[in-house]
Design a protein around this motif. Structure first.
Motif, mmCIF file in Angstrom:
data_model
loop_
_atom_site.group_PDB
_atom_site.id
_atom_site.type_symbol
_atom_site.label_atom_id
_atom_site.label_comp_id
_atom_site.label_asym_id
_atom_site.label_seq_id
_atom_site.Cartn_x
_atom_site.Cartn_y
_atom_site.Cartn_z
ATOM 1 N N LEU A 142 0.774 -1.179 0.123
ATOM 2 C CA LEU A 142 -0.085 -0.022 0.295
ATOM 3 C C LEU A 142 0.555 1.196 0.002
ATOM 4 O O LEU A 142 0.410 2.208 -0.580
ATOM 5 N N GLY A 143 1.930 1.142 0.806
ATOM 6 C CA GLY A 143 3.132 2.216 0.356
ATOM 7 C C GLY A 143 2.557 3.481 1.376
ATOM 8 O O GLY A 143 1.576 3.322 2.387
ATOM 9 N N PHE A 144 2.463 4.600 1.140
ATOM 10 C CA PHE A 144 2.171 6.039 1.361
ATOM 11 C C PHE A 144 1.050 6.392 0.654
ATOM 12 O O PHE A 144 1.110 6.608 -0.663
ATOM 13 N N PHE A 146 7.526 12.643 -3.064
ATOM 14 C CA PHE A 146 8.011 11.728 -2.160
ATOM 15 C C PHE A 146 8.953 10.915 -3.264
ATOM 16 O O PHE A 146 10.051 10.529 -2.741
ATOM 17 N N PHE A 147 8.524 10.466 -4.242
ATOM 18 C CA PHE A 147 9.392 9.783 -5.153
ATOM 19 C C PHE A 147 10.874 10.719 -5.564
ATOM 20 O O PHE A 147 12.069 10.065 -5.282
ATOM 21 N N VAL A 148 10.678 11.667 -5.852
ATOM 22 C CA VAL A 148 11.842 12.571 -6.035
ATOM 23 C C VAL A 148 12.879 12.711 -4.764
ATOM 24 O O VAL A 148 14.285 12.633 -4.901
ATOM 25 N N MET A 149 12.150 13.027 -3.850
ATOM 26 C CA MET A 149 12.872 13.227 -2.670
ATOM 27 C C MET A 149 13.623 12.011 -2.010
ATOM 28 O O MET A 149 14.836 11.872 -1.641
ATOM 29 N N PHE A 150 13.006 10.649 -1.976
ATOM 30 C CA PHE A 150 13.541 9.518 -1.573
ATOM 31 C C PHE A 150 14.792 8.931 -2.715
ATOM 32 O O PHE A 150 15.562 8.410 -2.106
ATOM 33 N N LEU A 151 14.351 9.251 -3.945
ATOM 34 C CA LEU A 151 15.343 8.869 -4.871
ATOM 35 C C LEU A 151 16.599 9.582 -4.565
ATOM 36 O O LEU A 151 17.589 8.910 -4.782
ATOM 37 N N THR A 152 16.567 10.971 -4.394
ATOM 38 C CA THR A 152 17.687 11.768 -4.335
ATOM 39 C C THR A 152 18.450 11.446 -3.013
ATOM 40 O O THR A 152 20.000 11.386 -2.993
ATOM 41 N N VAL A 153 17.618 11.143 -2.098
ATOM 42 C CA VAL A 153 18.270 10.706 -0.695
ATOM 43 C C VAL A 153 19.101 9.450 -0.889
ATOM 44 O O VAL A 153 20.159 9.238 -0.496
ATOM 45 N N THR A 188 13.873 0.352 -2.949
ATOM 46 C CA THR A 188 13.538 -0.013 -4.624
ATOM 47 C C THR A 188 11.888 -0.118 -4.336
ATOM 48 O O THR A 188 11.433 0.406 -5.420
ATOM 49 N N LYS A 189 11.533 -1.046 -3.515
ATOM 50 C CA LYS A 189 10.018 -1.077 -3.543
ATOM 51 C C LYS A 189 9.210 0.202 -2.911
ATOM 52 O O LYS A 189 8.020 0.589 -3.432
ATOM 53 N N LEU A 190 10.026 1.095 -2.092
ATOM 54 C CA LEU A 190 9.388 2.274 -1.408
ATOM 55 C C LEU A 190 9.399 3.216 -2.840
ATOM 56 O O LEU A 190 8.215 4.002 -2.859
ATOM 57 N N LEU A 202 3.634 3.855 -8.666
ATOM 58 C CA LEU A 202 2.487 3.075 -9.092
ATOM 59 C C LEU A 202 1.516 2.474 -8.110
ATOM 60 O O LEU A 202 1.810 2.747 -6.702
ATOM 61 N N TRP A 203 0.368 2.306 -8.253
ATOM 62 C CA TRP A 203 -0.552 1.564 -7.533
ATOM 63 C C TRP A 203 -0.361 0.152 -7.681
ATOM 64 O O TRP A 203 -0.109 -0.406 -8.674
ATOM 65 N N GLY A 204 -0.511 -0.786 -6.602
ATOM 66 C CA GLY A 204 -0.744 -2.182 -6.860
ATOM 67 C C GLY A 204 0.741 -2.702 -7.129
ATOM 68 O O GLY A 204 0.791 -3.576 -7.599
ATOM 69 N N VAL A 205 1.791 -2.316 -6.414
ATOM 70 C CA VAL A 205 2.839 -2.869 -6.463
ATOM 71 C C VAL A 205 3.185 -4.228 -5.587
ATOM 72 O O VAL A 205 2.774 -4.295 -4.499
#
Length: 319
Positions: A15-17, A27-34, A79-81, A87-90
């Protein structure tokens, strides 16, 4: 739990965030950068420790092990985060979920043990500096490092075996961004008391015992410094221990909150937020803490980067 009208699950959905797409994209851009910064920092520390002869000392060998650990520790989950942010439904297969669970907790246990070993190393350096090179030489250092990895991977082995022999059933949704213990325990068809008790006991023993060893080492360090009654000794000890103690405070503060508690009191929303700290933020912050306060590492960094810059200039001029 009732077994009727239940279907055996072969994969899970993260379900993620939750949130609108633009928020999740942020969130994706932030987490990928970190994540990329974390990979770069830890890789740079490893290369510097390996390539610089002046850093071929136990303290920096342990630091190189920690950086190598942080790379895999964060990769197992991030990677899953990142996928759940876009995407929905990972999904993840049941076997993949159990494997992720095993590797994540193995890495976490290894880090706990390694931080305890690093605290003991600092205690030896301050308590008995004249015999330090004899007590903590390179073979002993490598033995401690190997023991940390072996002990870390043994710690969750039994609970992983038990989980692999139990059946999951609907719902197949994991209210998290990776296969953490508390969310997947909610998905078992059968009684989970044994595996929950074993997992909780294992986590608590590893976390609390390593934390107590760290506090014991620092307690002996303080007693040793009090006996010295020297401001110079206090200054050197603070310079040596401050980085490690900061890392310990951040890391143990989050994992004790996350894992040393009764399962019934677990809050999934808070759990996901706390997980971001020790899965994403800590691997980024740790290298900064160690490098910003360590003159030897900063000097080695500058030397390493200067060598690489000269090498690239030579290749450019040759071409």
């Amino acid at each position: 739990m009732e077994m009727t009208n239940q279907t055996t699950v072969t994969e899970f959905i993260f379900l993620g965030f939750p949130g609108i797409f633009y928020l999740r994209l942020t969130f994706f851009v932030m987490f990928l950068t970190v994540y990329l910064l974390s990979l770069m920092e830890n890789t740079l520390i490893i290369l510097t420790v390996v390539m610089e002869p002046t850093l071929q000392m136990p303290m920096y060998i342990f630091l190189g092990n920690l950086s190598f650990l942080e790379i895999w520790y964060t990769t197992v989950t991030v990677t899953k985060l990142l996928a759940t942010c876009l995407l929905w439904g990972v999904t993840i297969s049941v076997s993949g979920c159990i494997t992720q669970y095993c590797f994540f907790f193995s890495m976490g246990a290894t880090e706990c043990i390694l931080l305890a070993v690093m605290a003991y190393d600092q205690y030896l350096a301050i308590y008995n500096p004249l015999r330090y090179s004899l007590l903590m030489n390179t073979p002993v250092c490598l033995l401690f490092s190997a023991g940390s990895w072996i002990g870390g991977f043994i710690a969750p082995l039994l609970s992983t075996i038990l989980i692999s022999h139990l059946n999951f059933c609907g719902p197949q949704k994991i209210n998290h961004f990776f296969c953490d213990s508390d969310p997947i325990f909610k998905l078992f068809c059968s009684d989970t008391f044994l595996v929950e008790a074993l997992s909780c006991t294992c986590s608590s023993v590893v976390i609390l015992s390593s934390f107590l060893l760290i506090m014991s080492s620092y307690g002996h360090i303080v007693v040793t410094l009090i006996r010295m009654s020297s401001q110079e000794a206090w200054r050197k000890a603070f310079s040596t221990c401050a980085s490690h103690l900061t890392v310990v405070t951040i890391y143990y503060g989050t994992i004790i909150f996350a894992y040393v508690h009764p399962l019934a009191k677990y809050n999934f929303t808070i759990g996901k937020v706390v997980s971001v700290f020790y899965c994403v933020v800590t691997p980024l912050v740790n290298p900064l803490i160690y490098t910003l306060r360590n003159k030897d590492v900063k000097r080695a960094f500058r030397k390493f980067l200067a060598q690489k810059r000269l090498l690239m200039q030579g290749i450019w001029e040759t071409n």
